[in-house]
Design an enzyme around this catalytic site. Structure first.
Site, PDB file in Angstrom:
ATOM      1  N   SER A 153      47.474  93.027  82.067  1.00  7.66           N
ATOM      2  CA  SER A 153      48.029  91.789  81.264  1.00  7.66           C
ATOM      3  C   SER A 153      47.707  90.486  81.350  1.00  7.66           C
ATOM      4  O   SER A 153      47.960  89.774  80.275  1.00  7.66           O
ATOM      5  CB  SER A 153      49.571  91.733  81.953  1.00  7.66           C
ATOM      6  N   HIS A 205      49.406  85.750  84.157  1.00  2.00           N
ATOM      7  CA  HIS A 205      49.447  85.607  82.745  1.00  2.00           C
ATOM      8  C   HIS A 205      48.778  84.258  82.197  1.00  2.00           C
ATOM      9  O   HIS A 205      48.157  84.073  81.300  1.00  2.00           O
ATOM     10  CB  HIS A 205      50.936  85.773  82.181  1.00  2.00           C
TER      11      HIS A 205
END
Length: 312
Positions: A153, A205
């Site tokens: 991610s 992230h």
């Protein structure tokens, strides 16, 4: 990148959903590097063949300051990004990557996109470690050195930044109902995902976003292009003139090719909007010509005009 934990959940639902997603898109419509990346990470999750030697469990591949900087396990900079903790984690990451990969691989072409993924994977991991080290010093909390994460991610967030940068400004709906300007949608997703699933790695992230911004706004793109330059998205050949005219991919990321020499005359010196307008006008003229050619009876207005011209 979620928190470190054992592989939880089954292997059925997420893998099934991912397979259904790929069949819905059509394997033939997925560019090769994007397809290979999805297949590789799915095979790692399913523990095919000798992959278990490299990815035995999350604890052996997860990314942390302790393992990389203190124990010098540099392979984790890459391996951690390819490992997923459960099937739903795999599905959400790969479903998101399929869209971004299709857009960006068509824009940059496969060789450069593979190069981009490799660089982003390493830089996102390094940035993640840097953020955790900064937090450890700011809050004087050594637990940040032990936080261990896995998943793709972080790279996906970096790709989100690129997709937002290369597509027209508009409105994007987070979770299907929260309107956000598309150019800052990745910041909104960073916050909303953290609120919904607080166990995911915020710094993982954020690291991806920072790498994406470094590419779109900073020096990373020129540095990368000096090693491997991206190929033009489209290339039309004009045989009669003996040269090639490069044409950048449309903002929506679709990849179309010229199928006749007639199309090449739209490319030289015209913007994308002008090319579309010229093509539309030419299409209308061709359609009108076909109707006139296939007309069973002569056009009366045309006959009157010809008669007037004859007696003038």
């Amino acid at each position: 990148m979620p928190y470190l934990g054992g592989r939880s959940g089954g292997r059925g639902l997420g893998v099934f959903l991912l397979a259904a997603q790929m069949m819905n898109i059509g394997v033939d419509n997925i560019p090769p590097v994007t397809l290979a990346a999805v297949i590789l990470q799915s095979a790692i999750f399913l523990q095919f063949g000798d992959l278990m030697k490299w990815f035995p469990n999350a604890g052996k591949v997860c990314l942390s300051v302790y393992h990389v900087l203190y124990r010098k396990e540099w392979r984790r900079l890459i391996l951690a990004a390819l490992y997923h903790s459960n099937d739903i984690h795999l599905y959400y990451n790969m479903a998101s990557f399929l869209y971004k990969g299709r857009v960006l691989e068509r824009k940059f072409r496969s060789v450069y996109f593979l190069y981009l993924l490799a660089v982003f994977t390493v830089l996102t991991s390094v940035t993640y470690l840097g953020l955790n080290m900064a937090l450890e010093r700011v809050f004087d909390d050594s637990s940040y050195e032990l936080v261990c994460a896995v998943g793709f991610s972080g790279v996906i967030f970096a790709l989100k930044v690129l997709v937002s940068h290369y597509t027209p400004a508009g409105t994007q709906y987070i979770l299907g109902f929260i309107p956000v300007p598309s150019k800052i949608a990745f910041w909104a997703e960073l916050v909303i995902i953290q609120l919904i699933t607080p166990h995911v790695s915020f710094t993982g992230h954020l690291a991806g976003i920072l790498v994406g911004i470094l590419y779109t706004k900073g020096p990373l793109k020129p540095l990368m292009d000096s090693v491997i330059a991206p190929a033009p998205s489209y290339t039309y050949q004009r045989q009669s003139a003996g040269y090639r005219t490069g044409y950048a991919e449309s903002n929506r990321g679709y990849n179309t090719r010229s199928t006749s020499q007639q199309e090449t005359r739209y490319t030289a010196g015209l913007s994308e909007e002008e090319q579309v307008q010229r093509a539309r006008e030419e299409s209308l003229r061709d359609e009108e010509n076909r109707r006139n050619t296939n007309r069973l009876y002569p056009d009366l207005d045309d006959l009157r005009q010809r008669r007037q011209n004859r007696f003038q």
